[in-house]
Structure formats: C-alpha cells, structure tokens
Design a protein around this motif. Structure first.
Motif, mmCIF file in Angstrom:
data_model
loop_
_atom_site.group_PDB
_atom_site.id
_atom_site.type_symbol
_atom_site.label_atom_id
_atom_site.label_comp_id
_atom_site.label_asym_id
_atom_site.label_seq_id
_atom_site.Cartn_x
_atom_site.Cartn_y
_atom_site.Cartn_z
ATOM 1 N N UNK A 1 -15.445 6.927 2.266
ATOM 2 C CA UNK A 1 -15.266 5.487 2.394
ATOM 3 C C UNK A 1 -15.946 5.183 3.525
ATOM 4 N N UNK A 2 -16.215 6.105 4.655
ATOM 5 C CA UNK A 2 -16.955 5.883 5.685
ATOM 6 C C UNK A 2 -18.396 5.969 5.663
ATOM 7 N N UNK A 3 -19.013 6.135 4.460
ATOM 8 C CA UNK A 3 -20.357 6.407 4.306
ATOM 9 C C UNK A 3 -21.062 7.961 4.122
ATOM 10 N N UNK A 4 -19.960 8.920 4.320
ATOM 11 C CA UNK A 4 -20.364 10.290 4.238
ATOM 12 C C UNK A 4 -20.304 11.067 3.013
ATOM 13 N N UNK A 5 -21.198 11.784 2.805
ATOM 14 C CA UNK A 5 -21.269 12.512 1.637
ATOM 15 C C UNK A 5 -20.580 13.937 1.895
ATOM 16 N N UNK A 6 -19.328 14.407 1.447
ATOM 17 C CA UNK A 6 -18.815 15.661 1.440
ATOM 18 C C UNK A 6 -19.085 16.470 0.457
ATOM 19 N N UNK A 7 -19.683 17.708 0.698
ATOM 20 C CA UNK A 7 -19.858 18.589 -0.185
ATOM 21 C C UNK A 7 -18.804 18.903 -0.977
ATOM 22 N N UNK A 8 -18.696 19.853 -2.120
ATOM 23 C CA UNK A 8 -17.521 19.848 -2.873
ATOM 24 C C UNK A 8 -16.713 20.896 -2.265
ATOM 25 N N UNK A 9 -17.469 21.954 -1.656
ATOM 26 C CA UNK A 9 -16.670 23.266 -0.995
ATOM 27 C C UNK A 9 -15.996 22.640 0.055
ATOM 28 N N UNK B 1 1.069 -1.193 0.040
ATOM 29 C CA UNK B 1 -0.097 -0.034 -0.057
ATOM 30 C C UNK B 1 1.084 1.282 0.190
ATOM 31 N N UNK B 2 0.517 2.247 -0.935
ATOM 32 C CA UNK B 2 1.169 3.365 -0.918
ATOM 33 C C UNK B 2 1.163 4.251 0.421
ATOM 34 N N UNK B 3 2.114 4.935 0.658
ATOM 35 C CA UNK B 3 2.211 5.715 1.714
ATOM 36 C C UNK B 3 1.470 7.032 1.426
ATOM 37 N N UNK B 4 0.262 7.626 2.358
ATOM 38 C CA UNK B 4 -0.173 8.776 1.862
ATOM 39 C C UNK B 4 0.671 10.252 2.009
ATOM 40 N N UNK B 5 0.310 10.989 1.412
ATOM 41 C CA UNK B 5 1.307 12.242 1.158
ATOM 42 C C UNK B 5 0.043 13.440 1.966
ATOM 43 N N UNK B 6 0.552 13.723 3.087
ATOM 44 C CA UNK B 6 -0.473 14.697 3.584
ATOM 45 C C UNK B 6 -0.438 16.018 2.738
ATOM 46 N N UNK B 7 0.272 16.183 1.816
ATOM 47 C CA UNK B 7 0.008 17.521 1.301
ATOM 48 C C UNK B 7 -1.157 17.504 0.398
ATOM 49 N N UNK B 8 -1.833 16.146 0.306
ATOM 50 C CA UNK B 8 -3.048 16.030 -0.459
ATOM 51 C C UNK B 8 -4.079 16.480 0.206
ATOM 52 N N UNK B 9 -4.061 16.927 1.531
ATOM 53 C CA UNK B 9 -4.945 17.887 2.532
ATOM 54 C C UNK B 9 -6.256 17.231 2.323
ATOM 55 N N UNK B 10 -7.301 18.057 2.228
ATOM 56 C CA UNK B 10 -8.605 18.057 2.551
ATOM 57 C C UNK B 10 -9.319 17.005 1.493
ATOM 58 N N UNK B 11 -8.970 17.092 0.195
ATOM 59 C CA UNK B 11 -9.416 15.850 -0.616
ATOM 60 C C UNK B 11 -9.106 14.730 -0.111
ATOM 61 N N UNK B 12 -8.086 14.368 0.427
ATOM 62 C CA UNK B 12 -7.622 13.025 0.757
ATOM 63 C C UNK B 12 -8.574 12.443 2.083
ATOM 64 N N UNK B 13 -8.586 13.472 2.748
ATOM 65 C CA UNK B 13 -9.346 13.365 4.258
ATOM 66 C C UNK B 13 -10.900 12.972 3.868
ATOM 67 N N UNK B 14 -11.451 13.840 2.777
ATOM 68 C CA UNK B 14 -12.770 13.329 2.340
ATOM 69 C C UNK B 14 -13.139 12.433 1.661
ATOM 70 N N UNK B 15 -12.034 11.753 0.995
ATOM 71 C CA UNK B 15 -12.045 10.220 0.266
ATOM 72 C C UNK B 15 -12.232 9.554 1.681
ATOM 73 N N UNK B 16 -11.497 9.709 2.714
ATOM 74 C CA UNK B 16 -11.661 8.646 3.978
ATOM 75 C C UNK B 16 -13.000 8.829 4.354
ATOM 76 N N UNK B 17 -13.438 9.820 4.577
ATOM 77 C CA UNK B 17 -14.763 9.958 5.076
ATOM 78 C C UNK B 17 -15.783 9.424 4.226
#
Ligand code: GLU
Length: 315
Positions: free
Chosen positions: A271-279, A253-269
């Motif tokens: 994955x946990x069944x939440x819909x994250x608004x674009x803004x 598995x690839x190490x995550x790059x913290x520079x990916x910031x909010x879009x990366x956290x949004x992808x994790x959220x």
C-alpha cells in the motif's frame, strides 16, 4: 502577510520516530499502515521507534483497546524502544505548557459555546469546523466565565516541507482560527498533547496518516511558541474502503489478526508503494522485517491523501 517557513522537511540521518494510536478501537489495516511506515522509516535510519497511547479523551477510549493494540503489534514482531507513554498520565505536562503559553500571551480564556459561535455565522474552516470569530480574544464579555482556553492563530502563513507531499502552506488565522487547547469539559486538546509529548520523547521525525496533514501547521505553531524543536513530517495516504470512506471505527473497519503475519505486513508495505517479493511475503516475521528495513524508501510512498486497497487483504 509575512511568510514563516517553519520546518525544512529533511529528517535527521538517524531519527527518532513513533507510533501514537488512540485506543478508540482495535488496530485495523489503516492504523497498521501508519505503524509499518513509521517503524520502517525510523529503523531504516538506524534510529529509535517509540510508542505512545493517546488516551487523552476518556469519552473516546474503548476499554481494553490499548492492550489489544500493543498485543497486535507484538504479535507482528514490531519492536519498540523504552516504555510506552500514556497521555492520560501526562496532564501535569500539558498544564505546564498551557501556563507557559499564558505567560507569553499566546492563549486566552473563551466563554463562547458552540451555539454562540455558530450564531455568528463564521467561515467554515479547513476541517469543516467553524473558524472562531475571535469574540473573546480581547477579553471575556462582562459577567461571563471561561469555558475553554484558545491559542491565538498567527496572521502568518505557516509552511513546511512534508517528506511525502512536498511544500505545504496554511493561513492558520483564515482557515482554522484561534483553536482550543483546554476544552470546556476540562480535557486538554490533542493538538497541545501531541506537541508536548513529541518533544518530551525526543521525536524528531513524525510519520503518520494524512488525516493529520491539516493539523500540522497548528502543531508547528505551538512548538514554535513553546520553543520546542520542530520535527520532520511525512504523511502517509489513508486507507479507504470500497465506498471511499477512511478505515476507522466509525466505518466499522475490521480488527487485524496478527496471526496473518508477513502477508498482512506485505499488504501494508505494498500500500506504501513497495513491491514485496513472493518469498519475503511468506517468510517468517524476522526475515520479513530484515528485508523491509533494508528496502524501505519513503520516496516510493504515493503522494496521495488516501487510496483504496488494491487487492484483497490476507485473511
Ligand atoms: N492518535 C492519533 C490517531 O490515532 C495519531 C496522532 C499522531 O500521529 O500525531 O489517529
């Protein structure tokens, strides 16, 4: 068989949660999901969130991984409470717990090697391991020395309410058997360390990956016998790759790059069944976290043991 309902499943209104990575590699998307889920669940309750580095197994530790994990979490603006606890510094506490279990007659020394256990053709257990046939339970065979210490599995069903997966039951003696707490190489087993540390840190709500769902009855049994409080449990789906393998160091598995910031956290959220608004997905980290804490609900987490990532991860 008597039934033992060990944990009701509800978590305290304001809870103390934790993230407990093993420094066996860099933080990947699968471990990020556990970090996000445990963090949001604790913070949404107004509670504390602690960090513990599970570096109990020197053979599996990767040099530099613990610091890299902490840097990655800090880079994504996770905020934890208090000092980070390192399992490698907790051996005295594990020894004291084992001695308590010895006094209560819950553990016994075992002389059996893996080969000897396999030769007895025991049942295959829940995690693909062999169910220990109980050879040394009533005493070491003459002339043999202890290699390890085992915990007696109860002839009782352990059941608990998982906040994501609902009621879970396990007949520990049948599917796990007497399990090791102190290994032949002198290392304390994860099962003991995790129970001792969660109690010492005052953790009353555990949110982690579903690979540990089958370990939970062992941990509940240990907590009961050590007279420690039993936390609430929630097991999140594991992230698997396109080949259906769990993301891990073994599956590269690839190490995550913290520079990916909010879009990366949004992808994790997501994955946990939440819909994250674009803004929110593109918001600065503090804003992302404010939204995520306010909108977290464990009810949205899919009750699955694993799932593939539905879309490409942000680079
Ligand atoms: N250290 C374990 C891991 O990295 C997690 C243990 C736990 O959350 O209980 O998979």
């Amino acid at each position: 068989m008597t039934s033992s309902v060990a944990a009701a499943g509800e978590r305290p209104t304001t809870c103390c949660g934790r993230f407990a990575p093993s420094p066996t590699g860099w933080l990947h998307f699968g471990s990020l999901v556990a970090a996000v889920g445990s963090f949001l669940d604790a913070r949404a309750s107004g509670g504390r969130w602690l960090l513990r580095i599970e570096d109990i197994d020197p053979q599996r530790n990767v040099a530099g991984a613990a610091d890299a994990i902490l840097r990655a979490l800090a880079g994504l603006a996770f905020e934890w409470d208090g000092e980070v606890l390192y399992q490698s510094r907790r051996v005295d506490a594990y020894r004291a717990a084992l001695s308590q279990l010895r006094d209560s007659g819950d553990v016994y020394p075992c002389a059996c090697s893996r080969r000897e256990i396999a030769a007895r053709a025991p049942a295959v257990g829940i995690d693909g391991g062999l169910v220990y046939p109980g050879t040394c339970r009533s005493g070491l065979p003459p002339g043999r020395c202890a290699r390890s210490w085992r915990m007696v599995a109860p002839a009782q069903e352990i059941s608990f309410g998982d906040r994501v997966h609902g009621t879970q039951r396990q007949d520990l003696a049948a599917v796990v058997g007497d399990f090791i707490l102190l290994r032949a190489d002198g290392q304390f087993a994860y099962q003991l360390a995790v129970v001792v540390d969660d109690a010492a840190q005052g953790i009353d709500s555990i949110v982690r990956g579903a690979d540990l769902l089958d370990s939970t009855p062992r941990q509940i049994w240990l907590a009961q016998r050590l007279q420690l409080p039993i936390p609430a449990y929630a097991h999140l789906p594991l992230v698997s790759n396109a080949a259906g393998e769990k993301l891990s160091k073994q599956t590269r598995a690839q190490a995550i790059d913290p520079a990916a910031g909010s879009p990366l956290l949004a992808a994790a959220l997501e994955f946990l069944g939440h819909v994250v608004p674009a803004d929110v997905r593109h918001a600065p980290l503090p804003e992302f976290w404010r939204w995520a804490i306010a909108n977290w609900s464990i009810m949205r987490v899919p009750a699955r043991r694993s799932a593939t990532i539905g879309h490409r991860l942000p680079p």
